[in-house]
Design a protein around this motif. Structure first.
Motif, short mmCIF file in Angstrom:
data_model
loop_
_atom_site.label_atom_id
_atom_site.label_comp_id
_atom_site.label_asym_id
_atom_site.label_seq_id
_atom_site.Cartn_x
_atom_site.Cartn_y
_atom_site.Cartn_z
N PRO A 177 0.71 -1.23 -0.21
CA PRO A 177 0.02 -0.08 0.14
C PRO A 177 0.80 1.30 -0.13
CG PRO A 177 -0.96 -1.57 1.64
CD PRO A 177 0.38 -2.11 1.10
N GLY A 178 0.66 2.03 -1.18
CA GLY A 178 1.54 3.33 -1.12
C GLY A 178 2.90 3.09 -1.36
N LEU A 179 3.63 1.87 -1.75
CA LEU A 179 4.93 2.19 -1.73
C LEU A 179 5.31 0.84 -2.52
CD1 LEU A 179 7.87 2.75 -1.06
CD2 LEU A 179 7.72 1.26 1.13
N ALA A 180 6.22 1.15 -3.49
CA ALA A 180 6.88 0.18 -4.20
C ALA A 180 8.39 0.15 -4.00
CB ALA A 180 6.64 -0.01 -5.82
N LYS A 181 8.98 -0.64 -3.73
CA LYS A 181 10.61 -0.81 -3.50
C LYS A 181 11.11 -1.82 -4.01
CE LYS A 181 9.87 -3.14 1.22
NZ LYS A 181 10.21 -2.98 2.46
N ALA A 182 12.48 -1.43 -4.45
CA ALA A 182 13.08 -2.42 -5.38
C ALA A 182 14.77 -2.06 -5.01
CB ALA A 182 12.83 -2.35 -7.04
N ARG A 183 15.65 -3.08 -5.26
CA ARG A 183 17.14 -2.79 -5.48
C ARG A 183 17.46 -3.19 -6.89
NH1 ARG A 183 20.23 -6.98 -2.52
NH2 ARG A 183 18.69 -8.24 -3.04
N VAL A 184 18.48 -2.23 -7.15
CA VAL A 184 18.78 -2.38 -8.73
C VAL A 184 20.44 -2.35 -8.81
CG1 VAL A 184 18.53 -1.07 -11.03
CG2 VAL A 184 16.67 -0.91 -9.58
N GLN A 185 21.04 -3.28 -9.63
CA GLN A 185 22.27 -3.37 -9.60
C GLN A 185 23.09 -2.44 -10.98
OE1 GLN A 185 24.50 -5.47 -7.79
NE2 GLN A 185 25.94 -3.80 -8.85
N GLY A 186 23.75 -1.58 -10.13
CA GLY A 186 24.19 -0.70 -11.29
C GLY A 186 25.75 -0.90 -11.66
N SER A 187 26.62 0.03 -11.94
CA SER A 187 27.99 -0.12 -11.98
C SER A 187 28.78 -0.23 -10.69
CB SER A 187 28.54 1.16 -13.21
OG SER A 187 28.29 2.15 -12.28
N ARG A 188 28.23 0.08 -9.64
CA ARG A 188 28.94 -0.08 -8.45
C ARG A 188 28.59 -1.42 -7.69
NH1 ARG A 188 28.69 5.95 -5.52
NH2 ARG A 188 29.59 6.94 -7.28
N PRO A 189 29.52 -1.92 -6.76
CA PRO A 189 29.21 -3.32 -6.16
C PRO A 189 28.03 -3.40 -5.45
CG PRO A 189 31.65 -2.60 -5.78
CD PRO A 189 30.94 -1.30 -6.43
N VAL A 204 9.25 4.20 -4.48
CA VAL A 204 8.19 4.86 -5.75
C VAL A 204 6.93 4.71 -4.78
CG1 VAL A 204 6.94 4.99 -7.75
CG2 VAL A 204 9.24 4.07 -7.80
N ARG A 205 6.54 6.06 -4.30
CA ARG A 205 5.31 6.39 -3.54
C ARG A 205 4.12 7.08 -4.18
NH1 ARG A 205 10.11 7.72 -0.88
NH2 ARG A 205 10.62 6.47 0.76
N ILE A 206 3.04 6.46 -3.81
CA ILE A 206 1.88 7.12 -4.16
C ILE A 206 0.98 7.24 -3.00
CG2 ILE A 206 2.01 6.45 -6.63
CD1 ILE A 206 -0.33 4.55 -6.21
N THR A 207 -0.14 7.95 -3.04
CA THR A 207 -1.15 8.12 -1.83
C THR A 207 -1.85 6.80 -1.77
OG1 THR A 207 -1.31 10.44 -2.12
CG2 THR A 207 -3.01 9.23 -0.88
N ALA A 208 -1.74 6.02 -0.72
CA ALA A 208 -2.85 4.97 -0.59
C ALA A 208 -3.94 5.68 0.23
CB ALA A 208 -2.02 4.12 0.58
N TYR A 209 -5.24 5.05 -0.04
CA TYR A 209 -6.44 5.50 0.18
C TYR A 209 -6.79 4.81 1.65
CZ TYR A 209 -6.83 7.51 -4.14
OH TYR A 209 -6.34 8.40 -5.41
N VAL A 267 -2.61 -2.56 -9.30
CA VAL A 267 -2.83 -1.25 -9.39
C VAL A 267 -3.68 -0.83 -7.98
CG1 VAL A 267 -3.91 0.68 -10.65
CG2 VAL A 267 -2.79 -0.99 -11.50
N LEU A 268 -4.68 -1.55 -7.54
CA LEU A 268 -5.61 -1.04 -6.54
C LEU A 268 -4.84 -1.41 -5.25
CD1 LEU A 268 -8.90 -2.82 -7.81
CD2 LEU A 268 -8.07 -0.48 -8.04
N ALA A 269 -4.09 -2.56 -5.27
CA ALA A 269 -3.35 -2.94 -4.11
C ALA A 269 -2.31 -1.59 -3.61
CB ALA A 269 -2.47 -4.21 -4.08
N TRP A 270 -1.75 -0.96 -4.77
CA TRP A 270 -0.98 -0.02 -4.62
C TRP A 270 -1.70 1.09 -3.92
CZ3 TRP A 270 2.29 2.78 -8.88
CH2 TRP A 270 3.52 3.45 -8.33
N ARG A 271 -2.84 1.45 -4.20
CA ARG A 271 -3.75 2.23 -3.72
C ARG A 271 -4.34 1.92 -2.41
NH1 ARG A 271 -3.07 7.34 -5.45
NH2 ARG A 271 -3.51 7.97 -7.57
N GLY A 272 -3.91 1.02 -1.80
CA GLY A 272 -4.27 0.53 -0.35
C GLY A 272 -5.45 -0.77 -0.27
#
Length: 301
Positions: free
Chosen positions: A71-83, A90-95, A178-183
Motif C-alpha cells: 500500500p502506497g509503496l513500491a521498493k526495489a534494489r537495482v544493480q548498477g556499475s557499483r558493487p 516509488v510512493r503514491i497516496t494509499a487511500y 494497481v488497486l493494491a498500490w492504492r491500499g
C-alpha cells in the motif's frame, strides 16, 4: 571515466546480474493492457526520454534484483556499475478505509463493473468511477514520489526508470496490483463486492442492519430490491405492462463485450436464494452457460 549525456560520470556498463527480474518485452514500448499503458503514458510525459530509454535497457537486461509492492509503496534494489545495489522507492497516496468504503460502494453499484471485477477483469470504466469519487486511480504528473540511492542528480535516474517499467509489466499480469498500490488488497475488495452483490446491490456501502430482514425478502423496511425481486401479482393485473422490463435498463449497465465470460450475466444479477440438493442455483447454472458457449464456438469454427 566517460561523461554521460545527463552530465554525470558513468561507468561503461553495469555489473551483470544473474537471476534478476527481466522485462518480458524485448523491443518497443512496455505495457500491453489499458491500465499499464495509462501508467506508462504518465511516465513518458513527465520523465526524461533518455533516462527512460536507459531504464528500459536495464529492465530488459535484468538489472532489477527484486521488486516489492505494498500500500502506497513500491521498493526495489537495482544493480548498477557499483558493487552495492541501489535502493529505489516509488510512493503514491494509499487511500484509507473510509475512502475505500465509498469506492467499493460505487464499484458495487454498477452490476457489470462488479461482475467483471469478480471475474478478474479491469473494465476501463473503473477509472471513471474513481474520478467521480474524487480519488484518481492513477497518479498524476505530481502524484509519484520517487527516490534512488544512486549519485545521479537527474530525475528519474535509469534505476528508477527500470523499476517503473517493471511495475507496468507487473500491472499487465495482475490489474489488481494497481488497486493494491492504492491500499486495497484483491481478496478484500472481491469479498466486499460479493457482499454487496449478495445483498441486492442496493445498499450504499454494502452493509446490512444487524438483525434486520434480508434485503431480498418482501417487507424489508424500504431496502432497495435486488434485480431478481419480483412482486407476486396475478397475471390479470399485469396485462398492461407484462412485456416491460422488471428493472430499469440503466441498472444493467452497458452491453458486455464479446470477450466477456459466458456466465457474466449470472455474476451481474443478484443470486436468488434457491438451492437444489443443497447446491446454490448459480453453481448449477454456470457449467451450463459455459457448455453453451463452447458449443457455439465449435459451431462457428
Amino acid at each position: 571515466m566517460p561523461v554521460g549525456p545527463d552530465g554525470w560520470f558513468e561507468a561503461a556498463r553495469p555489473i551483470r546480474v544473474e537471476g534478476g527480474i527481466r522485462a518480458r518485452s524485448k523491443r518497443g514500448t512496455i505495457g500491453e493492457q489499458w491500465w499499464s499503458r495509462r501508467f506508462v503514458d504518465i511516465l513518458e510525459r513527465v520523465c526524461d526520454p533518455g533516462r527512460l530509454s536507459r531504464g528500459r535497457a536495464y529492465a530488459r537486461r535484468g538489472q532489477v534484483l527484486d521488486l516489492d509492492l505494498g500500500p502506497g509503496l513500491a521498493k526495489a534494489r537495482v544493480q548498477g556499475s557499483r558493487p552495492e545495489p541501489y535502493d529505489v522507492r516509488v510512493r503514491i497516496t494509499a487511500y484509507g478505509a473510509d475512502e475505500w468504503a465509498g469506492l467499493t460502494a460505487a464499484l458495487g453499484a454498477q452490476a457489470l463493473h462488479r461482475a467483471k471485477l469478480l471475474a478478474g477483469e479491469m473494465p476501463p470504466e473503473v477509472e471513471q468511477v474513481f474520478d467521480a469519487c474524487g480519488l484518481p486511480l492513477f497518479p498524476g504528473e505530481r502524484g509519484l514520489d520517487m527516490d534512488c540511492s544512486c549519485p545521479d542528480w537527474g530525475f528519474p535516474c535509469k534505476h528508477l526508470s527500470a523499476v517503473l517499467y517493471l511495475l507496468a509489466e507487473a500491472f499487465d499480469e495482475d490489474p489488481f496490483l494497481v488497486l493494491a498500490w492504492r491500499g486495497m488488497a484483491r481478496d478484500t475488495l472481491l469479498d466486499a463486492l460479493r457482499h454487496i452483490g449478495g445483498q441486492g446491490g442496493g445498499h450504499g456501502h454494502g452493509e446490512q442492519v444487524a438483525g434486520g430482514p434480508d434485503p431480498g425478502e418482501p417487507g424489508d423496511g424500504g431496502a432497495t430490491p435486488g434485480l431478481l425481486d419480483v412482486a407476486d401479482v396475478p397475471f390479470a393485473g399485469r396485462l398492461g405492462d407484462f412485456y416491460e422490463p422488471g428493472v430499469p435498463a440503466a441498472r444493467l449497465g452497458p452491453p458486455a463485450d464479446p470477450g466477456s465470460p459466458p456466465d457474466l450475466l449470472l455474476r451481474a444479477l443478484d443470486p436468488p436464494p434457491v438451492k437444489a440438493r443443497h447446491i446454490p442455483l448459480l453453481d448449477l447454472l454456470r457449467p451450463a452457460y459455459r457448455r453453451f458457449a463452447a458449443e457455439e464456438d465449435e459451431a462457428a469454427g
